[in-house]
Design an enzyme around this catalytic site. Structure first.
Site, PDB file in Angstrom:
ATOM      1  N   HIS A  63      43.844  12.200 -96.328  1.00  0.00           N
ATOM      2  CA  HIS A  63      43.319  10.910 -95.889  1.00  0.00           C
ATOM      3  C   HIS A  63      43.351   9.965 -97.098  1.00  0.00           C
ATOM      4  CE1 HIS A  63      41.224  12.516 -92.196  1.00  0.00           C
ATOM      5  NE2 HIS A  63      41.365  13.636 -92.887  1.00  0.00           N
ATOM      6  N   HIS A  76      47.166  17.518 -94.407  1.00  0.00           N
ATOM      7  CA  HIS A  76      47.143  16.052 -94.460  1.00  0.00           C
ATOM      8  C   HIS A  76      46.117  15.575 -95.472  1.00  0.00           C
ATOM      9  CE1 HIS A  76      44.346  17.309 -91.257  1.00  0.00           C
ATOM     10  NE2 HIS A  76      43.599  16.260 -91.594  1.00  0.00           N
TER      11      HIS A  76
HETATM   12  P1  AMP Z   1      40.679  16.481 -90.314  1.00  0.00           P
HETATM   13  O1  AMP Z   1      41.545  17.628 -89.844  1.00  0.00           O
HETATM   14  O2  AMP Z   1      39.219  16.797 -90.305  1.00  0.00           O
HETATM   15  O3  AMP Z   1      41.118  15.935 -91.629  1.00  0.00           O
HETATM   16  O4  AMP Z   1      40.787  15.326 -89.235  1.00  0.00           O
HETATM   17  C1  AMP Z   1      41.971  14.996 -88.574  1.00  0.00           C
HETATM   18  C2  AMP Z   1      42.185  13.514 -88.614  1.00  0.00           C
HETATM   19  O5  AMP Z   1      43.298  13.229 -87.803  1.00  0.00           O
HETATM   20  C3  AMP Z   1      41.013  12.666 -88.071  1.00  0.00           C
HETATM   21  O6  AMP Z   1      40.685  11.664 -89.026  1.00  0.00           O
HETATM   22  C4  AMP Z   1      41.577  12.067 -86.796  1.00  0.00           C
HETATM   23  O7  AMP Z   1      41.076  10.779 -86.538  1.00  0.00           O
HETATM   24  C5  AMP Z   1      43.066  12.060 -87.057  1.00  0.00           C
HETATM   25  N1  AMP Z   1      43.889  12.139 -85.869  1.00  0.00           N
HETATM   26  C6  AMP Z   1      43.790  13.004 -84.838  1.00  0.00           C
HETATM   27  N2  AMP Z   1      44.756  12.793 -83.930  1.00  0.00           N
HETATM   28  C7  AMP Z   1      45.500  11.757 -84.403  1.00  0.00           C
HETATM   29  C8  AMP Z   1      46.655  11.064 -83.917  1.00  0.00           C
HETATM   30  N3  AMP Z   1      47.242  11.379 -82.757  1.00  0.00           N
HETATM   31  N4  AMP Z   1      47.144  10.049 -84.662  1.00  0.00           N
HETATM   32  C9  AMP Z   1      46.565   9.710 -85.835  1.00  0.00           C
HETATM   33  N5  AMP Z   1      45.489  10.333 -86.347  1.00  0.00           N
HETATM   34  C10 AMP Z   1      44.952  11.341 -85.641  1.00  0.00           C
END
Ligand code: AMP
Length: 138
Positions: free
Chosen positions: A104, A102
């Site tokens: 951001h 993913h």
């Molecule tokens: P990272 O793997 O460090 O990039 O972080 C995962 C991102 O996914 C974080 O910013 C979380 O806030 C986000 N996240 C986790 N669960 C969900 C969800 N169910 N819906 C949307 N975003 C999510």
């Protein structure tokens, strides 16, 4: 490291848990981050499985980056932003918490720092912000 079919983004893609969806095309899907570090913080993911940049195919990377660019323009327009930050983490040591690739996408204003991670959004506010982004995409 192998791909876990039960990671939370795989469940979102299968419609097993809800999300505030912003956009999809044949190869990518975009939704609001539930712990936004800036208003309009959204996530771009490939529809097909891969853990992160390290095991992604050229096609997955290309499709995601094209959607990241599209969403960058949309969130900047929606929030009258002056710039956009794109973040992408790989494996635990690299800061990754959800193991489906993913990106951001965060609209930025020169005088505004990112909020610290980990605070859950108000879902009414998240929907209002999503509506603005969807309008900018239309
Ligand atoms: P990272 O793997 O460090 O990039 O972080 C995962 C991102 O996914 C974080 O910013 C979380 O806030 C986000 N996240 C986790 N669960 C969900 C969800 N169910 N819906 C949307 N975003 C999510």
């Amino acid at each position: 490291m192998s791909y876990d079919n039960d990671n939370i983004f795989a469940k979102i893609l299968r419609g097993e848990i809800p999300c505030e969806k912003l956009f999809e095309d044949d190869d990518t899907f975009v939704f609001m981050d539930i712990m936004p570090r800036a208003d309009g913080h959204c996530l771009v993911i490939p529809k097909t499985p891969c853990r992160n940049m390290l095991d992604a195919s050229p096609e997955q990377l290309t499709a995601c980056l094209l959607t990241v660019q599209k969403m960058g323009h949309a969130v900047m327009a929606a929030f009258d932003a002056e710039g956009v930050t794109v973040q992408q983490f790989n494996e635990t040591a690299g800061g990754q918490e959800v193991f489906h690739l993913h990106y951001h996408v965060l609209p930025r204003h020169a005088d505004l720092k990112l909020r610290p991670p980990g605070t859950m959004a108000d879902f009414g506010v998240l929907k209002e912000q999503a509506d603005k982004i969807r309008a900018a995409l239309a």
